[in-house]
Design an enzyme around this catalytic site. Structure first.
Site, PDB file in Angstrom:
ATOM      1  N   ASP A  36       0.865  -1.184   0.000  1.00 25.26           N
ATOM      2  CA  ASP A  36       0.000   0.000   0.000  1.00 25.26           C
ATOM      3  C   ASP A  36       0.898   1.230   0.000  1.00 25.26           C
ATOM      4  O   ASP A  36       1.678   1.447   0.926  1.00 25.26           O
ATOM      5  CB  ASP A  36      -0.880  -0.038   1.266  1.00 25.26           C
ATOM      6  CG  ASP A  36      -1.959   1.029   1.233  1.00 25.26           C
ATOM      7  OD1 ASP A  36      -2.069   1.748   0.216  1.00 25.26           O
ATOM      8  OD2 ASP A  36      -2.681   1.142   2.238  1.00 25.26           O
ATOM      9  N   ASP A  72      -2.990   2.298  -5.915  1.00 25.24           N
ATOM     10  CA  ASP A  72      -1.818   2.328  -5.040  1.00 25.24           C
ATOM     11  C   ASP A  72      -1.770   1.139  -4.102  1.00 25.24           C
ATOM     12  O   ASP A  72      -1.070   1.193  -3.103  1.00 25.24           O
ATOM     13  CB  ASP A  72      -1.853   3.616  -4.204  1.00 25.24           C
ATOM     14  CG  ASP A  72      -2.954   3.596  -3.165  1.00 25.24           C
ATOM     15  OD1 ASP A  72      -4.030   3.068  -3.468  1.00 25.24           O
ATOM     16  OD2 ASP A  72      -2.711   4.076  -2.054  1.00 25.24           O
ATOM     17  N   GLU A  73      -2.510   0.119  -4.395  1.00 27.75           N
ATOM     18  CA  GLU A  73      -2.663  -0.949  -3.411  1.00 27.75           C
ATOM     19  C   GLU A  73      -2.847  -2.272  -4.141  1.00 27.75           C
ATOM     20  O   GLU A  73      -3.630  -2.355  -5.077  1.00 27.75           O
ATOM     21  CB  GLU A  73      -3.916  -0.626  -2.591  1.00 27.75           C
ATOM     22  CG  GLU A  73      -4.079  -1.368  -1.323  1.00 27.75           C
ATOM     23  CD  GLU A  73      -5.427  -1.054  -0.689  1.00 27.75           C
ATOM     24  OE1 GLU A  73      -6.027  -1.971  -0.142  1.00 27.75           O
ATOM     25  OE2 GLU A  73      -5.894   0.109  -0.760  1.00 27.75           O
TER      26      GLU A  73
HETATM   27 MG    MG Z   1      -2.455   3.915   0.094  1.00 25.31          MG
END
Ligand code: MG
Length: 371
Positions: free
Chosen positions: A21, A119-120
């Site tokens: 993350d 983003d993960e």
């Molecule tokens: Mg994040």
């Protein structure tokens, strides 16, 4: 009390799953690219003072978070909490590019990547890390490579399933690496507020709190029969989750190079209109299958075979991804067909294929936040 059959639970610790993350992703990218944003509260949203109060916060840097700003909050509320913050309009194409670079790094380690957002992602690294020690080393290396190549920090969680890997990455942000082994399950889960347990929604949480189940430890102490009697099938799931059991696979997709539809015709298509009608129908089918597979592409290929078995393929590439819209796909197909000179001979086969494909999944999630 209804009849109750105790179900045994099995904790599978054979897999090695990472949850990666990125830390305040959009804000971090803007701070990386613009030094003047680095030491001020930064909020990624249209400035509500310029939009008449509309808009939603996409993310905020840690200085803004300290003032209580968080993602999905209205921009108007954010400006009250942080009147001196800098507002920057999010640049999604830029974040998407950085996300692609991130995925290129992931792919050096494993193909088994499940994107959750820009983003993960979950990465199943079971095959490339034959034991726990190697998995830990890989987690550290991955975080370092992301930092070296993208100049961005991330938080990484490692465990043997997705639920625990995500809890791990959340545990120590920013820039943390957290590992949850079997012996760490109780210390981690016992202190969790009940609504943070996988599968417990707002309503269930309220119900549990009424029953005196406030924390993971309380849930752990509740018998399987009590949970099953109160919550039915979900009760069994809660019983498993609080013991760290989560058997969901990492949902990865083999990389597809192309996706297409073709049809043969008997009788042959012997008018321009008949061909265009069929292209329209193929465009619709292609759009449907792209949506279903959560993919989009940049290049459309038209294939034609005439009554003499001459086959022609012609492609058109556009700069950005083509929307999965039957009208758009048809318009380009028609362009290509006209470029080939339109109707020449009766047609026995038509095909439309999209290539230069990329996953659509994470873009949708992000863009919805933003009208
Ligand atoms: Mg994040």
């Amino acid at each position: 009390m209804t009849d109750f059959l105790e179900m045994p639970i099995h904790l599978n610790t054979d897999r090695r799953i990472l949850h990666v993350d990125m830390d305040a992703f959009y804000a971090q990218i803007e701070m990386r690219d613009n030094p003047s944003y680095r030491n001020v509260p930064l909020i990624l949203a249209h400035d509500p003072r310029k939009t008449g109060g509309r808009g939603v916060v996409a993310t905020a840097n840690y200085l803004a978070r300290e003032l209580g700003v968080h993602s999905a909050m209205s921009a108007a509320e954010a400006v009250k909490l942080a009147p001196h913050a800098v507002f920057v309009t999010p640049d999604f194409p830029k974040y998407r590019d950085v996300s692609r670079q991130l995925h290129q790094i992931f792919k050096r380690y494993t193909q088994k990547i499940e994107p959750i957002a820009f983003d993960e992602a979950y990465l199943d690294i079971t095959q490339m890390s034959s034991n726990h020690r190697k998995a830990v080393a890989l987690a550290h290396e991955l975080q370092q490579v992301i930092y070296d190549e993208l100049d961005l920090t991330s938080s990484v969680g490692l465990s043997f399933n997705k639920f625990l890997a995500k809890l791990a990455s959340e545990h120590n942000k920013p820039s943390g690496i957290t590992i949850i082994n079997e012996e760490d399950i109780r210390p981690f889960l016992d202190k969790l507020p009940i609504q943070d347990i996988r599968g417990v929604g707002t309503k269930t949480a309220e119900q549990m709190i009424k029953l005196g189940i406030n924390t993971g430890a309380d849930l752990f102490a509740t018998s399987q029969s009590d949970l099953a009697n109160t919550f039915g099938k979900s009760g069994y799931a809660f019983y498993e989750h609080i013991r760290g059991v989560d058997n969901r696979p990492v949902m990865w997709q083999r990389e597809r190079k192309s996706l297409g539809k073709e049809r043969t015709y008997g009788p042959f298509l012997d008018t321009e209109q008949a061909i265009l009608d069929e292209l329209k129908s193929l465009a619709q089918q292609l759009a449907d299958i792209l949506i279903k597979e959560r993919l989009h592409g940049k290049t459309l290929v038209l294939k034609l075979r005439d009554s003499d078995f001459n086959t022609e393929t012609r492609r058109e590439t556009i700069i950005d991804f083509l929307p999965n819209d039957e009208q758009e796909i048809y318009r380009i197909a028609q362009d290509i067909f006209e470029g080939l000179g339109g109707y020449q001979k009766p047609i026995r086969l038509l095909g439309l294929t999209m290539t230069n494909l990329a996953a659509l999944s994470f873009e949708n999630i992000v863009l919805n936040l933003y009208e």
